[in-house]
Motif scaffolding. Sequence first.
Motif: not given
Lengths: 155, 203, 707
Positions: C72-97
């Motif tokens: 997921l980080a790889q996919i997001a980094a490529d379209e978001l145009e960020v170095a993958i090191e900038r992406i921190k993947v976390v588990h979405a809590a249900t409260a986040s929606g």
Amino acid sequence: MKITFQINGIVQTVDTDENTPLLWVIRDLLDLKGTKFGCGKAACGACTIHVNGEAVRSCSYAAKLAAGQHITTIEGLAAGEELHPVQQAWLEEIVPQCGYCQPGFMMATAALLEKIPNPTDEDIDANIVNVCRCATYYRMRKAIHRAAAIKNVNQ
Amino acid sequence: MTRNRLATVFVLLVMTLAVFGLAKSGLPAAAPFAPTPAADQSVADPFTTMMKVLTHQRCVNCHPAGDRPMQGEDSHYHNFGVRRGPDNHGVAALQCLSCHQRENNDYSGVPGAPEWSVAPLSMAWEGLSRVEIAHSMLNSANNGGRSLAEVVKHLTEHELVLWAWNPGVDADGVPREVPPVPKAEYIAAVKAWAAAGAVIPAE
Amino acid sequence: MKAAVGVGVLLGTGYLTRPVWRRSIAGMANTADAPYVGDTKTPPLWFEVTADNEIILRSPKVEMGQGTFTGLAQIAADELEVAIERIKVVHAATASGNIDGFSTGGSTSISSLWMPLRELAATMREMLKNEAAKILGVDVAALSVADGVITAGERTLTYGEVVKEVKEWDIPAVPTLKEVSTYRYVGQPIPRVDLKDKVIGAPIFGMDAALPDMLYGAVVRPTAIGAKYVSADTSRAEGMPGVVKVVKEKDFVGVVATSQVAADNAKKAIDVTWDIPKTWELSDIEAMIQVGQGTPYVIQKEGRAASILEAEEGIITAEYKSPIGAHAQMEPNGAVAHVTADQATVWISTQVVGLTREEVADRLGFDKEQVNIQPTYLGGGFGRRLHTPNAMQAAVMSRAVGKPVKCFFDRKEEFQNDTFRPPTHHVLKAKLAADGLIEAMEHNVSSGDVMFGSPILPGILEPIVGADVGAWRGGMIQYGKIPHYRAVSWRVKLPFATSWWRSLGLLANTFAIESFMDELAIQAGKDPVQFRLDQIQDDLAGRRLQAVIKAAATRANWQDGVLPNGRAMGFAASTDANTPVAQVVEVAIVDNEIKVLKVTCAIDPGLAVNPDQVRAQCEGAIIMGMSAGMFEKMIVRNGELQPTIYGPYQMALMRDAPREIDVEILAGTDAPGAVGEPPLGPIVAAIANAVFRLTGQRLREMPLTLV
């Protein structure tokens, strides 16, 4: 009962029933969560720590036995920011999948390399008997050889 | 000759005679409780009493003939490929002490006693008859250079031996079986057997 | 509403349950791509940009070792145009929606999120650019973007600086996505993003969750099959050291104490009365799992296989079996729950975040919005956590004591309260034509349920579909040139819980079918690889399967028969969720034990988002399949499932793992497909086929045991 020991280089005193498995002392009293509960029966090795450098399964080790000993957990394997050769090798070979069993394996491996700096595959088979359900053994073996190489360069 | 040496020679002589006696008559010589062919179970001779304990599978489990100790009432090979190692204490990262400590652990069901280890190969009992075990025990080449008195002391006082009567619980919390002979009776039998000349029957 | 009525009418008239419909549904289920069920349109639900220009990606899929977070980080980094090191993947809590409406499982995380996440990330990038354009007072077209920094001539803004100004987002139409061939990260063997945490022992698992004032709970769980909780005598437990409260509910009893040990000791002192209608033995279970018992469903039919195979002569037949399998994942199930008067938060390793929230809310009498599930990294999932009702127990105990409560299974409870891989029995029949190829073939499989009884699928599926999709997964015949073939699934409801176990029926079904194919090839005097190739149909699925078969055979230097070095090779192939896999094993017999020395694996998962992780999944799945195929077995004795500890439940260890695993990745389609489960298919049959060549013993029962 108050029990004093050195853990990861720091002297700690805990107050607990003398037969409390050291695993719970480490995880719940000292809040070091890297050492894992897998079975509580010394069968899986997820709880492996070092006592005076020897690999010991902390779920089967009463707190009272730790008095005056030197305990090392996964948190103490690294020297500050500098990872232990075993951890470095684990990174290089991209070993972990779920990661839950990995600290136990790394601790067992670190103990192995202290005594057998260049283990053969047969040495690895005989010494590393922890359980990994994700079955990352293939990469672990490569990482163990790599860790030995890193360590030998460092000496 | 010194007194000790005289005593040793005497004992060896008696043992030799006993062996000859056995070979000829099939009966133990100079034994105070010589069993009759239809032995009365309730009055077992000290040798039998002692060997009932020492041939218990859980004693033999740690006196293997090969590289691997056994475990359990069914004497399966110890789980996880645990092995003897270069000095009978396991291998570098999997020593006996990795799991077994100086006393039983009731939480994990792992048994423990001081000096927990595999008996050296010279003391391998696996596959031996009770008579062969007894001979091995008395043979100083096998028994770590022990005299009879030292053998008796080991058998009746060493914590690892006496652990048999305090074997703890297994992983399910179920108490392990104790030997078929109460501890005090066993100790008495060992001493009586030794006092009467440590005679080993033919079978 | 109309649709529901329509379905009801169809059901009522029995129309939907007609065999031809069922086969049609089965066929679709076998090859359908599972869509993602959840939000795919609201980038701010998924991404949070921090002031430090870090991007937090809230993943509704959980990370249980399968490498999803990294993909997921790889996919997001490529379209978001960020170095993958900038992406921190976390588990979405249900409260986040951001809640997955289905679950993490079925090897669908990357495949179902491939398009949605690309679109979400691209849209987020455009949203950031649009806001930057406003701030800088320029046209969007004048902006360029690189590694999280937006440039307009001399001026730059980081993403972090842009979001500071935003009060409310305008979500534009999804922009054109980039060409996959231009991606920097997708398709590359990027190191896992969770590596560091996992080698330093960071407290990331459910078992590691801790809160101030937290207490420790323990629940008395049954040891006997079918045991129902009736009542409990807690008098001995109540006064024990550290006990805070005994919690008695109508369906369980638990105890809360000040330490893990105090809770465990007190639990042992509780005397529960169970209602146990029957004391089960293994022979009872084995008698139930028999082709011919239970309800049959024809899941696949082509031609007149049934009548042809009724002939008196020339019919080849064989039976295969697999045992009950435990998940045995290293982290036990459990949860940390913190319940107040009107809020509940639960930290839990789960594969069903949304369902867990519903169950906790129901149990507490709360609205869903009052419950927040915070998923944690799982110490193994494998399908075990596709239902986590233990969250309810932790929540109830927390409410009872007014403090956070941590409550976990012990290992014995794990083994005796698992949702097992069901045992199976297979009967295969075939008739060879004059040219040695198969004229007719039939596979009958009897199995306990996998899907039915699982709360993640609607109950309506049972009467419609009839056959359990999970149980017959991998049970269809994949050789489409065979003129007549038929697959029948016999459904058995066992007295203990059986459910999803990594790859579901694929492991046992492929063992049976691919062993049988080998037996047929030998009877026909044909090379087993060519025998298969000659019977695969010429459509996309068939061509992809042929490609992996040829790749594996070539790469392994496939040779039939005993090799000069005393080893033998074995071959097998299967297709699962549209991903074909072929494996060649090299086996030796040492001290009358089977040693698997090398495995060559060819897999076509479509586009490999992370080839290193595809490789890792193959390696792990192969050894896990070996473990189940060669060592693992649960039995039933005196009413209880046994054994209850590692060791007696024998599993593959380091010494059993092949010293060489060689994986070749093919790309037969241009979108990512299933990876986590498909490689489990061929391994056991391949081993059994090699063993036959070495020993003459045809092993038809798992775990494979030489005589």
